[in-house]
Scaffold this motif. Structure first.
Motif, short mmCIF file in Angstrom:
data_model
loop_
_atom_site.label_atom_id
_atom_site.label_comp_id
_atom_site.label_asym_id
_atom_site.label_seq_id
_atom_site.Cartn_x
_atom_site.Cartn_y
_atom_site.Cartn_z
N LEU A 293 37.90 33.99 53.67
CA LEU A 293 37.39 34.28 52.33
C LEU A 293 35.93 34.69 52.39
O LEU A 293 35.13 34.10 53.12
CB LEU A 293 37.52 33.06 51.42
CG LEU A 293 38.91 32.43 51.27
CD1 LEU A 293 38.83 31.22 50.35
CD2 LEU A 293 39.91 33.45 50.77
N ARG A 294 35.61 35.70 51.59
CA ARG A 294 34.22 36.11 51.43
C ARG A 294 33.97 36.32 49.95
O ARG A 294 34.69 37.07 49.29
CB ARG A 294 33.93 37.39 52.20
CG ARG A 294 32.55 38.00 51.95
CD ARG A 294 32.34 39.26 52.78
NE ARG A 294 31.16 39.99 52.35
CZ ARG A 294 31.18 41.12 51.65
NH1 ARG A 294 32.34 41.65 51.30
NH2 ARG A 294 30.06 41.71 51.31
N VAL A 295 32.96 35.65 49.44
CA VAL A 295 32.61 35.76 48.02
C VAL A 295 31.22 36.35 47.90
O VAL A 295 30.32 35.99 48.66
CB VAL A 295 32.65 34.38 47.33
CG1 VAL A 295 32.06 34.47 45.94
CG2 VAL A 295 34.07 33.87 47.26
N THR A 296 31.05 37.27 46.98
CA THR A 296 29.74 37.79 46.64
C THR A 296 29.44 37.51 45.19
O THR A 296 30.35 37.34 44.38
CB THR A 296 29.66 39.31 46.91
OG1 THR A 296 30.59 39.97 46.05
CG2 THR A 296 29.95 39.63 48.37
N LEU A 297 28.16 37.43 44.88
CA LEU A 297 27.73 37.18 43.52
C LEU A 297 26.54 38.08 43.21
O LEU A 297 25.57 38.12 43.97
CB LEU A 297 27.33 35.72 43.33
CG LEU A 297 26.82 35.32 41.94
CD1 LEU A 297 27.92 35.48 40.89
CD2 LEU A 297 26.30 33.88 41.95
N ASP A 298 26.61 38.79 42.12
CA ASP A 298 25.52 39.63 41.64
C ASP A 298 25.18 39.18 40.22
O ASP A 298 25.85 39.57 39.26
CB ASP A 298 25.92 41.11 41.66
CG ASP A 298 24.76 42.04 41.34
OD1 ASP A 298 23.81 41.61 40.65
OD2 ASP A 298 24.82 43.21 41.74
N THR A 299 24.16 38.33 40.11
CA THR A 299 23.83 37.78 38.79
C THR A 299 23.22 38.83 37.87
O THR A 299 23.31 38.69 36.65
CB THR A 299 22.87 36.59 38.92
OG1 THR A 299 21.74 36.98 39.70
CG2 THR A 299 23.55 35.41 39.59
N SER A 300 22.64 39.88 38.43
CA SER A 300 22.07 40.93 37.56
C SER A 300 23.18 41.71 36.87
O SER A 300 23.02 42.18 35.75
CB SER A 300 21.20 41.87 38.39
OG SER A 300 21.98 42.59 39.32
N LYS A 301 24.32 41.82 37.54
CA LYS A 301 25.46 42.52 36.95
C LYS A 301 26.47 41.54 36.37
O LYS A 301 27.48 41.96 35.80
CB LYS A 301 26.14 43.39 38.01
CG LYS A 301 25.29 44.53 38.52
CD LYS A 301 26.05 45.37 39.54
CE LYS A 301 25.19 46.52 40.03
NZ LYS A 301 25.88 47.34 41.06
N LYS A 302 26.21 40.25 36.51
CA LYS A 302 27.12 39.22 36.04
C LYS A 302 28.53 39.49 36.58
O LYS A 302 29.51 39.61 35.83
CB LYS A 302 27.14 39.14 34.51
CG LYS A 302 25.84 38.59 33.92
CD LYS A 302 25.96 38.37 32.41
CE LYS A 302 24.77 37.58 31.89
NZ LYS A 302 23.47 38.26 32.12
N SER A 303 28.60 39.59 37.91
CA SER A 303 29.90 39.86 38.52
C SER A 303 29.99 39.18 39.88
O SER A 303 28.99 38.89 40.53
CB SER A 303 30.12 41.36 38.66
OG SER A 303 29.21 41.91 39.60
N SER A 304 31.24 38.94 40.28
CA SER A 304 31.53 38.32 41.57
C SER A 304 32.77 38.97 42.14
O SER A 304 33.61 39.51 41.40
CB SER A 304 31.75 36.82 41.40
OG SER A 304 32.17 36.22 42.61
N SER A 305 32.88 38.93 43.46
CA SER A 305 34.11 39.44 44.07
C SER A 305 34.59 38.44 45.11
O SER A 305 33.81 37.73 45.74
CB SER A 305 33.89 40.80 44.71
OG SER A 305 33.02 40.69 45.82
N LEU A 306 35.90 38.38 45.26
CA LEU A 306 36.54 37.56 46.28
C LEU A 306 37.32 38.48 47.20
O LEU A 306 38.17 39.24 46.74
CB LEU A 306 37.50 36.55 45.64
CG LEU A 306 38.39 35.75 46.61
CD1 LEU A 306 37.54 34.80 47.47
CD2 LEU A 306 39.46 34.96 45.86
N LEU A 307 37.00 38.41 48.49
CA LEU A 307 37.71 39.19 49.49
C LEU A 307 38.51 38.25 50.38
O LEU A 307 37.97 37.28 50.92
CB LEU A 307 36.71 39.99 50.34
CG LEU A 307 37.26 40.65 51.61
CD1 LEU A 307 38.24 41.76 51.26
CD2 LEU A 307 36.13 41.19 52.48
N ILE A 308 39.79 38.53 50.51
CA ILE A 308 40.65 37.80 51.43
C ILE A 308 40.99 38.77 52.56
O ILE A 308 41.61 39.82 52.32
CB ILE A 308 41.94 37.30 50.76
CG1 ILE A 308 41.62 36.44 49.55
CG2 ILE A 308 42.80 36.53 51.76
CD1 ILE A 308 42.85 36.03 48.74
#
Lengths: 112, 116
Positions: free
Chosen positions: A61-76
Motif C-alpha cells: 500500500l502507498r498513500v499520498t495526501l495533498d492538503t492543498s488540494k484536499k485529496s488523497s490516493s491509495l495505491l495497491i
C-alpha cells in the motif's frame, strides 16, 4: 453527511496490476485513514496518514495526501484476488475527540 | 485479542416494530462508536461514547433511536419504531483513547437490519 468523495466508484483489474483510488474531501483534517471492507463484513483499518505527511507506505500500500488540494490516493501494487473489497477513505478533524467521516467508497474487483 | 463482538448478525422486522442491537468492544477500549451503513454508502456515525458518556450524538435520530453504554463497556442501540429507511448495516467500533489525536478504530462484523 459524507465528507469524502471517492473515485472511481468501481474498479475492475487483473491480478498483478496496480489499483489506484482517489479521495477528495471538503474541510481541514488532522489525519486521513483508509479502510477496507470485504463483502458482508466490518471494516479493517489499512493505513493512516497525518496532515503533515505527504506519503506513506505499508507493504503493498502507498498513500499520498495533498492538503492543498484536499485529496488523497491509495495505491495497491501487484494486486491479488484477495484484495477484492470496498475501500473507504475517512477523514478525522479531531475536535477534542476523533470523529471519522467516511467517503462513499471504491469497489475493487481483482480477477485471477 | 478478541475483536469487537456484535449480535445479532441479521434481523428482519416489520415497520413500526422495535429492535435492539448489542455490542461488546475490545477490552480496555474507552471509546465506542455506532455507525449506520446504508447499501452503497460509507458508514455514518450515529453516536460516540467515551466510557459511559456521550460525546457526539449529533446524527442520531433521537425521536426513534436510542443508545446506552452502561458501566462503560457493552452498549445497546435501539430503534423504536423502525421505518423502512432504517434498513442498513449497523456497525459498532471501538478505539483506545490515548488523547494523542491518532486512533485506530476496530470494527465489529455488523448487524444487517431489514425493515419490511
Amino acid at each position: 453527511s459524507q465528507q469524502g468523495e471517492e473515485d472511481p466508484q468501481a474498479l475492475s483489474i487483473q491480478e498483478g496490476e496496480n489499483a489506484t483510488m482517489n479521495c477528495s474531501y471538503k474541510t481541514s483534517i488532522n489525519n486521513l485513514q483508509w479502510y477496507r471492507q470485504n463483502s458482508g463484513r466490518g471494516l479493517v483499518h489499512l493505513i493512516l496518514i497525518r496532515s503533515n505527511e505527504r506519503e506513506k507506505h505499508s507493504g503493498r500500500l502507498r498513500v499520498t495526501l495533498d492538503t492543498s488540494k484536499k485529496s488523497s490516493s491509495l495505491l495497491i501494487t501487484a494486486s491479488r484476488a484477495a484484495d477484492t473489497a470496498s475501500y473507504f477513505c475517512a477523514t478525522d478533524a479531531w475536535t477534542g475527540f476523533q470523529k471519522l467521516v467516511f467517503g462513499t467508497g471504491t469497489r475493487l474487483l481483482v480477477s485471477p | 485479542e478478541a475483536g469487537v463482538a456484535q449480535s445479532p448478525r441479521y434481523k428482519i422486522i416489520e415497520k413500526r416494530q422495535s429492535v435492539a442491537f448489542w455490542c461488546n468492544p475490545i477490552s480496555g477500549h474507552a471509546t465506542l462508536y455506532w455507525y449506520q451503513q446504508i447499501l452503497g454508502q460509507g458508514p455514518k456515525l450515529l453516536i460516540q461514547f467515551q466510557n459511559n458518556g456521550v460525546v457526539d450524538d449529533s446524527q442520531l435520530p433521537k425521536d426513534r433511536f436510542s443508545a446506552e453504554r452502561l458501566k462503560g463497556v457493552d452498549s445497546t442501540l435501539k430503534i423504536q419504531p423502525a421505518k423502512l429507511e432504517d434498513s442498513a448495516v449497523y456497525l459498532c467500533a471501538s478505539s483506545l483513547f490515548l488523547g494523542d489525536r491518532i486512533e485506530t478504530q476496530y470494527f465489529g462484523p455488523g448487524t444487517r437490519l431489514l425493515v419490511l
